[in-house]
Design a protein around this motif. Structure first.
Motif: not given
Length: 130
Positions: A17-29, A82-90
């Protein structure tokens, strides 16, 4: 302007598994939807998932449906994958993208093309070994 910063990539074995996160800033509204895309060497950028910012309504591509989960935290201005289960093609560089409010409502299921999104993060590498 919206600034996006991804984190969480890495090298894992198939089935992990892996979990990617993305933080947004600026004109988030002004964010209408966010998306996760990925691009493997020699291939086009592919939409993996999208999420509507207002209510968290998600959309997944067939290749990840049932394995990946996209979510957002409006209070923290973050979106996760959230990525689970991961495969080589990912294996690919994963990008976070954001779209501001359009003049007319757009079904996020149709937002497959990168051209729908005006803001992009720098990308994070995900490598899945077999």
């Amino acid at each position: 302007q919206v600034q996006l910063v991804e984190s969480g990539g890495g090298l894992v074995h198939a089935g992990a598994s892996l979990r990617l996160s993305c933080a947004a800033s600026g004109r988030t509204w002004d964010i209408y939807a966010m998306g996760w895309f990925r691009q493997a060497p020699g291939q086009e950028r592919e939409r993996v998932a999208s999420i509507r910012w207002s209510d968290g309504n998600p959309y997944y591509s067939d290749s990840v449906k049932g394995r990946f989960t996209v979510s957002r935290d409006n209070a923290k201005n973050t979106v996760s994958l959230q990525m689970n289960p991961l495969r080589p093609e990912d294996t690919a560089v994963y990008y976070c993208a954001a779209r501001n409010h359009p003049a007319q409502l757009i079904d996020i299921a149709t937002m497959t093309s990168p051209s729908y999104y005006g803001y992009w993060g720098q990308g994070t590498q995900v490598t899945v070994s077999s």
